[in-house]
Design a protein around this motif. Structure first.
Motif, PDB file in Angstrom:
ATOM      1  N   ASP A 293       0.830  -1.209   0.000  1.00 42.72           N
ATOM      2  CA  ASP A 293       0.000   0.000   0.000  1.00 42.72           C
ATOM      3  C   ASP A 293       0.869   1.266   0.000  1.00 42.72           C
ATOM      4  N   PHE A 294       2.161   1.089  -0.254  1.00 43.40           N
ATOM      5  CA  PHE A 294       3.137   2.180  -0.331  1.00 43.40           C
ATOM      6  C   PHE A 294       3.463   2.824   1.016  1.00 43.40           C
ATOM      7  N   SER A 295       2.917   2.306   2.103  1.00 43.20           N
ATOM      8  CA  SER A 295       3.326   2.840   3.399  1.00 43.20           C
ATOM      9  C   SER A 295       4.776   2.399   3.642  1.00 43.20           C
ATOM     10  N   THR A 296       5.585   3.345   4.155  1.00 37.45           N
ATOM     11  CA  THR A 296       7.007   3.080   4.326  1.00 37.45           C
ATOM     12  C   THR A 296       7.371   3.185   5.797  1.00 37.45           C
ATOM     13  N   HIS A 297       8.124   2.199   6.281  1.00 43.42           N
ATOM     14  CA  HIS A 297       8.517   2.166   7.686  1.00 43.42           C
ATOM     15  C   HIS A 297      10.022   1.969   7.787  1.00 43.42           C
ATOM     16  N   THR A 298      10.623   2.628   8.783  1.00 46.25           N
ATOM     17  CA  THR A 298      12.038   2.343   9.034  1.00 46.25           C
ATOM     18  C   THR A 298      12.200   1.960  10.498  1.00 46.25           C
ATOM     19  N   ARG A 299      13.153   1.092  10.733  1.00 43.65           N
ATOM     20  CA  ARG A 299      13.526   0.709  12.095  1.00 43.65           C
ATOM     21  C   ARG A 299      15.042   0.796  12.174  1.00 43.65           C
ATOM     22  N   SER A 300      15.545   1.311  13.285  1.00 46.14           N
ATOM     23  CA  SER A 300      16.997   1.440  13.368  1.00 46.14           C
ATOM     24  C   SER A 300      17.499   1.083  14.752  1.00 46.14           C
ATOM     25  N   ARG A 301      18.749   0.742  14.819  1.00 45.57           N
ATOM     26  CA  ARG A 301      19.384   0.510  16.115  1.00 45.57           C
ATOM     27  C   ARG A 301      20.816   1.060  16.080  1.00 45.57           C
ATOM     28  N   THR A 302      21.163   1.795  17.143  1.00 42.28           N
ATOM     29  CA  THR A 302      22.526   2.307  17.257  1.00 42.28           C
ATOM     30  C   THR A 302      23.271   1.470  18.282  1.00 42.28           C
ATOM     31  N   LEU A 303      24.429   1.005  17.868  1.00 40.76           N
ATOM     32  CA  LEU A 303      25.211   0.089  18.697  1.00 40.76           C
ATOM     33  C   LEU A 303      26.309   0.838  19.450  1.00 40.76           C
ATOM     34  N   PRO A 304      26.839   0.234  20.482  1.00 37.98           N
ATOM     35  CA  PRO A 304      27.949   0.880  21.194  1.00 37.98           C
ATOM     36  C   PRO A 304      29.284   0.725  20.456  1.00 37.98           C
ATOM     37  N   TYR A 305      29.303   0.053  19.343  1.00 37.28           N
ATOM     38  CA  TYR A 305      30.547  -0.135  18.593  1.00 37.28           C
ATOM     39  C   TYR A 305      30.252  -0.063  17.094  1.00 37.28           C
ATOM     40  N   SER A 306      31.287   0.065  16.303  1.00 41.64           N
ATOM     41  CA  SER A 306      31.117   0.143  14.849  1.00 41.64           C
ATOM     42  C   SER A 306      31.296  -1.222  14.213  1.00 41.64           C
ATOM     43  N   LEU A 307      30.550  -1.447  13.163  1.00 42.34           N
ATOM     44  CA  LEU A 307      30.686  -2.729  12.474  1.00 42.34           C
ATOM     45  C   LEU A 307      30.623  -2.499  10.977  1.00 42.34           C
ATOM     46  N   TRP A 308      31.025  -3.514  10.236  1.00 48.19           N
ATOM     47  CA  TRP A 308      30.924  -3.427   8.772  1.00 48.19           C
ATOM     48  C   TRP A 308      30.711  -4.790   8.146  1.00 48.19           C
ATOM     49  N   GLN A 309      30.830  -5.851   8.976  1.00 49.89           N
ATOM     50  CA  GLN A 309      30.800  -7.195   8.398  1.00 49.89           C
ATOM     51  C   GLN A 309      29.391  -7.631   8.030  1.00 49.89           C
ATOM     52  N   ALA A 310      29.302  -8.379   6.930  1.00 49.54           N
ATOM     53  CA  ALA A 310      28.010  -8.806   6.399  1.00 49.54           C
ATOM     54  C   ALA A 310      27.212  -9.614   7.420  1.00 49.54           C
ATOM     55  N   HIS A 311      27.895 -10.544   8.127  1.00 48.14           N
ATOM     56  CA  HIS A 311      27.106 -11.417   9.009  1.00 48.14           C
ATOM     57  C   HIS A 311      26.511 -10.635  10.174  1.00 48.14           C
ATOM     58  N   GLU A 312      27.191  -9.603  10.657  1.00 51.35           N
ATOM     59  CA  GLU A 312      26.631  -8.790  11.743  1.00 51.35           C
ATOM     60  C   GLU A 312      25.491  -7.916  11.243  1.00 51.35           C
ATOM     61  N   LEU A 313      25.699  -7.329  10.043  1.00 55.58           N
ATOM     62  CA  LEU A 313      24.639  -6.515   9.452  1.00 55.58           C
ATOM     63  C   LEU A 313      23.378  -7.351   9.259  1.00 55.58           C
ATOM     64  N   TYR A 314      23.588  -8.574   8.780  1.00 57.67           N
ATOM     65  CA  TYR A 314      22.455  -9.470   8.529  1.00 57.67           C
ATOM     66  C   TYR A 314      21.713  -9.785   9.826  1.00 57.67           C
ATOM     67  N   ARG A 315      22.465 -10.102  10.871  1.00 59.97           N
ATOM     68  CA  ARG A 315      21.857 -10.443  12.159  1.00 59.97           C
ATOM     69  C   ARG A 315      21.009  -9.271  12.668  1.00 59.97           C
ATOM     70  N   LEU A 316      21.539  -8.048  12.583  1.00 55.67           N
ATOM     71  CA  LEU A 316      20.804  -6.879  13.062  1.00 55.67           C
ATOM     72  C   LEU A 316      19.602  -6.588  12.185  1.00 55.67           C
TER      73      LEU A 316
END
Ligand code: MG
Length: 404
Positions: A293-316
């Motif tokens: 129906d074109f409604s758009t939602h975002t969800r976010s989380r800020t972590l205490p550390y920085s990451l870049w790896q695919a498996h962590e991004l996927y998990r989050l």
């Protein structure tokens, strides 16, 4: 009035090696690899090595012939990148307008931080002094009304030099310079000019725009202005990307847990490889979803550390998916991005100093990607040694191996 600075570190890689190994001081240092390495070339030579005629990009074998007693060192890029990051951080304390040219070179726009060339000269001294005391390295600097002249000026009194070209000195300087000083002129073009009897910038100034174009192609027209001290190119700081992300609009609405997770994994891989390319990591993971129906939602989380790896991004991303109003779709669009970006420095492999007792998140993240790096490196070596399969993965060796 524009005041442009150009900073160029002196024999950067070689200087770092000498700084970190003081017993090398005063010796001819050649960074690039061992002389026996096929196709190896000199990356940087110390000033002592340059006295033997050794230059960047020269084959190592030639350098060895010129100076058999030289000290040949491999390129330790992660260490040089780390020093480069310190350098750029230091420069950013003097002006926000910085345009990196290479790992050890940058233009600085000083127009807003110095009222005149006198003040800019004092600022340049302060920058050089900060580099000396904080990095224990030397830089050469040029200060001039534009980039072309600043670049030329920084090279005039190397090493540890400072050349200030005030607007009233521009013509005098340019008219004294040989062709070799013309920034941007390649060896082939220089030889072509020399065959035509042109040996200095003064000679070039006698030519018309059309003649320069005939000799140097379209760049020739630019040269006509440059050698008259005219160069309006701005100092453009790249500015860190605020976020890195990807999104897919699906040709058919996406539904079904497996397919949704497949797409999330694909997004995570793409975002991760983009981050790796740009040497960045981030703390805020954002999942974006659009329903039919074109409604758009975002969800976010800020972590205490920085990451870049695919498996962590996927998990989050999977966690965030569960927080959406309808985690099972159907989705018209899914997007994944990472914000709060910081430069990511690859940690040295097999670093004994890494604390292993700490189990807080940042260490966990770093140790995990160190392991990824290590596995990739071992696999490369196995391949190089002619091993076919199996290559090792992170699950290897089994825990019991550690015990004897
Ligand atoms: Mg340099």
């Amino acid at each position: 009035m524009r005041i442009i600075g150009h900073v160029d570190m002196d024999a950067f890689f070689a200087a770092i090696e000498v700084r970190d190994h003081p017993e090398l001081r005063g010796k001819p240092i050649i960074v690039g690899g061992r002389p026996g390495e096929p196709r190896g070339v000199v990356s940087t030579a110390s000033y002592e090595a340059r006295r033997y005629g050794i230059r960047s990009a020269m084959p190592l074998a030639t350098a060895f012939r010129l100076c058999p007693r030289g000290i040949f060192l491999p390129v330790d890029m992660p260490r040089y990148v780390a020093v480069s990051q310190q350098l750029f951080h230091l420069l950013s304390e003097f002006t926000p307008l910085i345009e990196p040219v290479s790992i050890d070179e940058a233009f600085l726009d000083l127009s807003d931080v110095a009222a005149d060339f006198g003040e800019a000269e004092r600022l340049a001294h302060a920058i050089k002094e900060a580099i000396k005391t904080r990095l224990q390295l030397t830089a050469s600097m040029g200060v001039a009304p534009n980039k072309f002249l600043a670049k030329i000026a920084s090279d005039l009194q190397k090493p540890d030099g400072l050349t200030v070209v005030r607007p009233q000195d521009v013509d005098n300087l340019l008219l004294q310079l040989p062709l070799e000083r013309l920034w941007g002129l390649g060896v082939k073009s220089r030889e072509r000019l020399q065959r035509a009897g042109i040996h200095s910038i003064a000679d070039l100034r006698l030519l018309s725009r059309a003649q320069l174009r005939a000799l140097l192609g379209s760049w020739g027209e630019e040269v006509y202005d440059l050698i008259r001290g005219i160069d309006e190119r701005p100092v453009t700081s790249p500015g860190p990307a605020k976020s890195v992300g990807r999104e897919f609009t699906f040709p058919e609405d996406l539904a079904g847990s497996d397919r949704i997770h497949q797409e999330l994994a694909r997004l995570a891989r793409l975002v991760s490889s983009r981050l790796a390319e740009t040497c960045q990591a981030g703390r805020t993971v954002i999942l974006k979803a659009r329903y039919t129906d074109f409604s758009t939602h975002t969800r976010s989380r800020t972590l205490p550390y920085s990451l870049w790896q695919a498996h962590e991004l996927y998990r989050l991303a999977c966690d965030l998916l569960q927080q959406l109003p309808q985690p099972t779709g159907p989705f018209r669009l899914l997007g994944l991005s990472l914000a709060g970006l910081v430069p990511y420095r690859q940690l040295p492999l097999l670093d004994e100093e890494l604390p292993v007792t700490r189990t807080d998140q940042p260490q966990v993240a770093h140790r995990s990607d160190r392991l990824d790096d290590l596995v990739a490196r071992i696999n490369r070596q196995l391949k190089g040694a002619g091993e076919e399969t199996p290559l090792i993965s992170r699950g290897w060796p089994p825990r019991s191996y550690h015990r004897y």
